[in-house]
Scaffold this active site. Sequence first.
Site: not given
Ligand code: 7TS
Length: 423
Positions: A140, A217, A220, A243, A381
């Site tokens: 990401h 990370d 997910q 999430k 992203c």
């Molecule tokens: N890393 C991964 C693997 C992610 O899927 C996401 C967000 C992030 C980092 C960033 O997370 P945040 O909570 O700090 O924003 N992924 C997604 C997505 O797949 N659709 O919207 C956000």
Amino acid sequence: MSAMSPAPRRRASLVDSPLLDVEKIRQDFPILRREVRGKPLVYLDSAATSQKPQAVIDALVRYYTTENSNVHRGIHLLSEEATQEYEGARTKVQAFLNASSPQEIVFVRGTTEGINLVAGSYGRQNLREGDEIIISAMEHHSNIVPWQILCQEKGARLRVIPMNDSGELLLEEYERMLGPRTRLVAVVHVSNSLGTINPVEEIIRLAHRQGVPVLIDGAQAAPHLPLDVRKLDCDFYVFSGHKILGPTGIGVLYGKASLLDSMPPYQGGGDMIKSVTFEKTVYNDIPYRFEAGTPHIAGAIGLGAAIDYLSAIGLDRVAAYEHQLLEYGTERLSQIRGLRIIGTAREKAAVLSFVLDGIHPHDIGTVLDSEGIAIRTGHHCTQPVMARFGIPATARASLAFYNTKQEIDVLVRGIDKVFEVFS
Ligand code: 7TS
């Protein structure tokens, strides 16, 4: 009952799975009762953010209604209660990750901030010109850009583990990349755009052979897989509360105590100090050294409630049920002519990314939305993933344990409609 009697008719179940009582679970999520564009909501966008059970919503309302107060400072009862709940949430996260101590749990805004913290503190302290950081081809942007900023500042180099056409990392290449210049490995546990579950245990083992620390990370992975940071032996693990059924604006950085302890502050301010004079500031112990300013108290408490809820169901059952859903969805989508699934790794979780011949993913999303189906379209992203597969974007249905096979059937009918509209 005589042999001639008709068999009793079973009530049609939303899900024919003995693993989870999904009908009952769905009642815990009030938003799943709403309609969208006159149709029942079919929410297939949990990778972007999960829905929230009533227990989490109630925890937020209860905190603001009865305890609202700042933490770690007041001597009055409300502040004591708020502090207890906030620190209680930290202990819940510790148990959820099987970390050794609550000291190893830093509350941050989310995955993105957790990675930026490690880059800004650990990275700044330990990287020199010519050093290398290894990431993977399926990161990401949140696990690319902070390292790019750091590399630019330090004159260091970012190296990328490639992947095959199924979306699996090439571990032999990774092994070859690890060398005396490697200072850190930062890899995604589960890819948000492909669904690949990476062999992080092996990735960590190989890095540790060379004495290189590893950040995972887990944005997910945390919602879908049972986690054990001690078994993984990762050095840092990050995830976002929103999430995993919790509120937005709260997330977790796990770090081994010895590493966190060696790291300088990331931001300055209240709560991260022991004493301040104009000449000298003495920083606080971990984890507070990394929690400058009033934290997201309600968010942490809500995350604690989310962890309670998820743990009561059990991540192993969640993972098994979602795997069944994923297999069912993969089979149904594979039968659609003109549809190509992007991300076909052998080890996958909860994500169905696809493209349709001649139809832009945004058009797919718009037609599905008119049917009450929420998916995400775009590059998610992960622009380098799109470039690797030679596509501008995908349509992505992402699943959670509150989804059903019937909802996947609705998705399949929705895709038929997309073809009708654009044929
Ligand atoms: N890393 C991964 C693997 C992610 O899927 C996401 C967000 C992030 C980092 C960033 O997370 P945040 O909570 O700090 O924003 N992924 C997604 C997505 O797949 N659709 O919207 C956000």
